[in-house]
Design a protein around this motif. Structure first.
Motif, PDB file in Angstrom:
ATOM      1  N   HIS A  46      -8.741   3.296   4.362  1.00  0.00           N
ATOM      2  CA  HIS A  46      -8.487   4.108   5.556  1.00  0.00           C
ATOM      3  C   HIS A  46      -9.805   4.572   6.186  1.00  0.00           C
ATOM      4  O   HIS A  46      -9.956   4.558   7.408  1.00  0.00           O
ATOM      5  N   GLY A  47     -10.749   4.953   5.335  1.00  0.00           N
ATOM      6  CA  GLY A  47     -12.056   5.400   5.835  1.00  0.00           C
ATOM      7  C   GLY A  47     -12.809   4.289   6.540  1.00  0.00           C
ATOM      8  O   GLY A  47     -13.491   4.516   7.533  1.00  0.00           O
ATOM      9  N   ARG A  48     -12.692   3.073   6.021  1.00  0.00           N
ATOM     10  CA  ARG A  48     -13.419   1.956   6.640  1.00  0.00           C
ATOM     11  C   ARG A  48     -12.758   1.488   7.936  1.00  0.00           C
ATOM     12  O   ARG A  48     -13.432   1.047   8.848  1.00  0.00           O
ATOM     13  N   ARG A  49     -11.450   1.550   7.984  1.00  0.00           N
ATOM     14  CA  ARG A  49     -10.729   0.957   9.107  1.00  0.00           C
ATOM     15  C   ARG A  49     -10.411   1.922  10.243  1.00  0.00           C
ATOM     16  O   ARG A  49     -10.471   1.548  11.412  1.00  0.00           O
ATOM     17  N   ILE A  50     -10.067   3.172   9.873  1.00  0.00           N
ATOM     18  CA  ILE A  50      -9.551   4.095  10.891  1.00  0.00           C
ATOM     19  C   ILE A  50     -10.288   5.444  10.903  1.00  0.00           C
ATOM     20  O   ILE A  50     -10.734   5.900  11.953  1.00  0.00           O
ATOM     21  N   CYS A  51     -10.427   6.060   9.742  1.00  0.00           N
ATOM     22  CA  CYS A  51     -10.973   7.421   9.691  1.00  0.00           C
ATOM     23  C   CYS A  51     -12.489   7.367   9.472  1.00  0.00           C
ATOM     24  O   CYS A  51     -12.998   7.763   8.433  1.00  0.00           O
ATOM     25  N   HIS A  52     -13.185   6.860  10.483  1.00  0.00           N
ATOM     26  CA  HIS A  52     -14.629   6.623  10.372  1.00  0.00           C
ATOM     27  C   HIS A  52     -15.417   7.929  10.309  1.00  0.00           C
ATOM     28  O   HIS A  52     -14.918   8.974  10.718  1.00  0.00           O
ATOM     29  N   ALA A  53     -16.668   7.810   9.852  1.00  0.00           N
ATOM     30  CA  ALA A  53     -17.500   9.004   9.702  1.00  0.00           C
ATOM     31  C   ALA A  53     -17.737   9.682  11.048  1.00  0.00           C
ATOM     32  O   ALA A  53     -17.477  10.872  11.208  1.00  0.00           O
ATOM     33  N   ARG A  54     -18.210   8.923  12.043  1.00  0.00           N
ATOM     34  CA  ARG A  54     -18.607   9.576  13.295  1.00  0.00           C
ATOM     35  C   ARG A  54     -17.449   9.752  14.257  1.00  0.00           C
ATOM     36  O   ARG A  54     -17.295  10.803  14.850  1.00  0.00           O
ATOM     37  N   ARG A  55     -16.650   8.721  14.432  1.00  0.00           N
ATOM     38  CA  ARG A  55     -15.550   8.823  15.408  1.00  0.00           C
ATOM     39  C   ARG A  55     -14.258   8.331  14.793  1.00  0.00           C
ATOM     40  O   ARG A  55     -13.868   7.178  14.980  1.00  0.00           O
ATOM     41  N   PRO A  56     -13.587   9.196  14.043  1.00  0.00           N
ATOM     42  CA  PRO A  56     -12.300   8.761  13.493  1.00  0.00           C
ATOM     43  C   PRO A  56     -11.320   8.455  14.622  1.00  0.00           C
ATOM     44  O   PRO A  56     -11.338   9.117  15.665  1.00  0.00           O
ATOM     45  N   ALA A  57     -10.492   7.428  14.409  1.00  0.00           N
ATOM     46  CA  ALA A  57      -9.573   6.984  15.458  1.00  0.00           C
ATOM     47  C   ALA A  57      -8.247   7.732  15.341  1.00  0.00           C
ATOM     48  O   ALA A  57      -7.189   7.135  15.109  1.00  0.00           O
ATOM     49  N   CYS A  58      -8.287   9.053  15.512  1.00  0.00           N
ATOM     50  CA  CYS A  58      -7.084   9.881  15.298  1.00  0.00           C
ATOM     51  C   CYS A  58      -5.901   9.425  16.156  1.00  0.00           C
ATOM     52  O   CYS A  58      -4.757   9.451  15.711  1.00  0.00           O
ATOM     53  N   GLY A  59      -6.172   9.006  17.372  1.00  0.00           N
ATOM     54  CA  GLY A  59      -5.095   8.615  18.278  1.00  0.00           C
ATOM     55  C   GLY A  59      -4.388   7.335  17.867  1.00  0.00           C
ATOM     56  O   GLY A  59      -3.336   6.997  18.412  1.00  0.00           O
ATOM     57  N   GLY A  63      -7.650  15.251  15.453  1.00  0.00           N
ATOM     58  CA  GLY A  63      -8.378  15.785  16.606  1.00  0.00           C
ATOM     59  C   GLY A  63      -9.879  15.832  16.377  1.00  0.00           C
ATOM     60  O   GLY A  63     -10.647  16.048  17.303  1.00  0.00           O
ATOM     61  N   GLU A  64     -10.297  15.599  15.123  1.00  0.00           N
ATOM     62  CA  GLU A  64     -11.745  15.557  14.858  1.00  0.00           C
ATOM     63  C   GLU A  64     -12.361  14.335  15.539  1.00  0.00           C
ATOM     64  O   GLU A  64     -13.547  14.300  15.820  1.00  0.00           O
ATOM     65  N   GLY A  65     -11.543  13.340  15.773  1.00  0.00           N
ATOM     66  CA  GLY A  65     -12.025  12.126  16.427  1.00  0.00           C
ATOM     67  C   GLY A  65     -11.303  11.876  17.738  1.00  0.00           C
ATOM     68  O   GLY A  65     -10.726  12.799  18.334  1.00  0.00           O
ATOM     69  N   GLU A  66     -11.296  10.631  18.153  1.00  0.00           N
ATOM     70  CA  GLU A  66     -10.715  10.224  19.441  1.00  0.00           C
ATOM     71  C   GLU A  66      -9.180  10.316  19.397  1.00  0.00           C
ATOM     72  O   GLU A  66      -8.550   9.660  18.565  1.00  0.00           O
ATOM     73  N   ILE A  67      -8.580  11.115  20.271  1.00  0.00           N
ATOM     74  CA  ILE A  67      -7.119  11.223  20.226  1.00  0.00           C
ATOM     75  C   ILE A  67      -6.431  10.370  21.292  1.00  0.00           C
ATOM     76  O   ILE A  67      -5.227  10.145  21.225  1.00  0.00           O
TER      77      ILE A  67
END
Ligand code: SF4
Length: 275
Positions: A207-220, A232-236
């Motif tokens: 999940h960390g490698r594919r979606i929940c990245h360090a700088r811009r997690p793909a929350c949306g 909401g920590e990343g792109e929604i």
């Protein structure tokens, strides 16, 4: 993307972001829900390093520091073709070894570790990789994280592998506040049954490698957004978030170059999953 219990679309009107549970029981419940949700998203989660036996996994894990698993997988076939056993590796010419390992970065230090751990296996363990944490961590270049990778994936001994992805996601999920990998390992171990530790580690790292990245997690575009207190920590924005997805979620292959091998600790394939 999944919808929350009240049928509100994630990020849409009426959507309430999850909170970090305030009781231990609540946290256990939330952690297990997230683990189950990740198991549905990644039924095929697996170690992303190619290996055919415990020795290859041990060496590949040491080489994976500061580089991608794909880069290691591109390097190890030539390495193991030339030096297939601890005895052969321990007798390698250091300069030749450095040349083979150069693409993985930090190749001088890595060559030294690989030579050292191969010699230690030859001299102290009859050329076999030991199946105990306390023995593995005595090998040069082998820390707790590497030892847990080897135990979990080559020996079937449950272990939580706290790498940079696991630590980051455990903090985002509210499972720990600590930056110390050993503390993270113990705190998460209190929330998730031991039998799940190895697969949990794979799922969280996937999940960390594919979606929940360090700088811009793909929350949306995150399928577990409704369970996550850090939504909401990343792109929604769903369209922009979709573009941040990596590997198979982003339409690209994963990191392995060869299929998972048969070895003593190999987990049974998940129903409906593809390797
Ligand atoms: S991508 Fe966003 S919503 Fe999904 S787990 Fe990471 S922080 Fe939470």
């Amino acid at each position: 993307m999944a919808e929350s219990d009240g049928a509100a679309v994630v990020g849409g009107p009426g959507f309430k972001k999850a909170k970090v549970p305030t009781t231990h029981t609540g946290l256990v419940r939330q952690a297990r829900k997230i683990n189950r949700a990740l198991a549905e998203v990644y039924p095929y989660a697996h170690p992303e390093l190619d290996f055919r036996n415990p020795f290859e996994l041990l060496v590949a894990t040491v080489l994976s520091a500061q580089t991608t698993d794909l880069r290691v997988n591109q390097t190890t076939p030539a390495l193991f073709a030339k030096f297939p056993t601890p005895e052969a590796m321990a007798a390698a010419d250091p300069e030749e070894l450095e040349e083979i390992l150069r693409p993985t970065g930090f190749f001088r230090a890595k060559a030294k570790s690989v030579l050292g751990l191969s010699a230690a296996l030859r001299d102290r363990f009859d050329g076999e990789v030991p199946g105990r944490l306390e023995d593995l961590v005595t090998l040069p270049g082998v820390g707790r994280k590497t030892a847990n990778v080897v135990l979990g994936n080559a020996f079937g001994v449950p272990g939580i592998t706290v790498d940079t992805h696991f630590g980051r996601l455990a903090r985002r999920f509210g499972w720990t506040e600590s930056d110390d990998p050993v503390k993270v390992e113990h705190e998460v171990g209190e929330l998730i049954p031991k039998s799940e530790w190895t697969m949990l580690s794979h799922r969280v790292v996937f999940h960390g490698r594919r979606i929940c990245h360090a700088r811009r997690p793909a929350c949306g575009a995150c399928p577990i957004a409704e369970l996550c207190p850090s939504y909401g920590e990343g792109e929604i924005d769903p369209v922009k978030a979709e573009k941040l997805l990596k590997y198979e979620k982003g339409g690209q292959p994963g990191q392995r170059l060869s299929p998972p091998p048969d070895y003593p600790g190999k987990p049974a394939p998940a129903a409906g999953g593809a390797a």
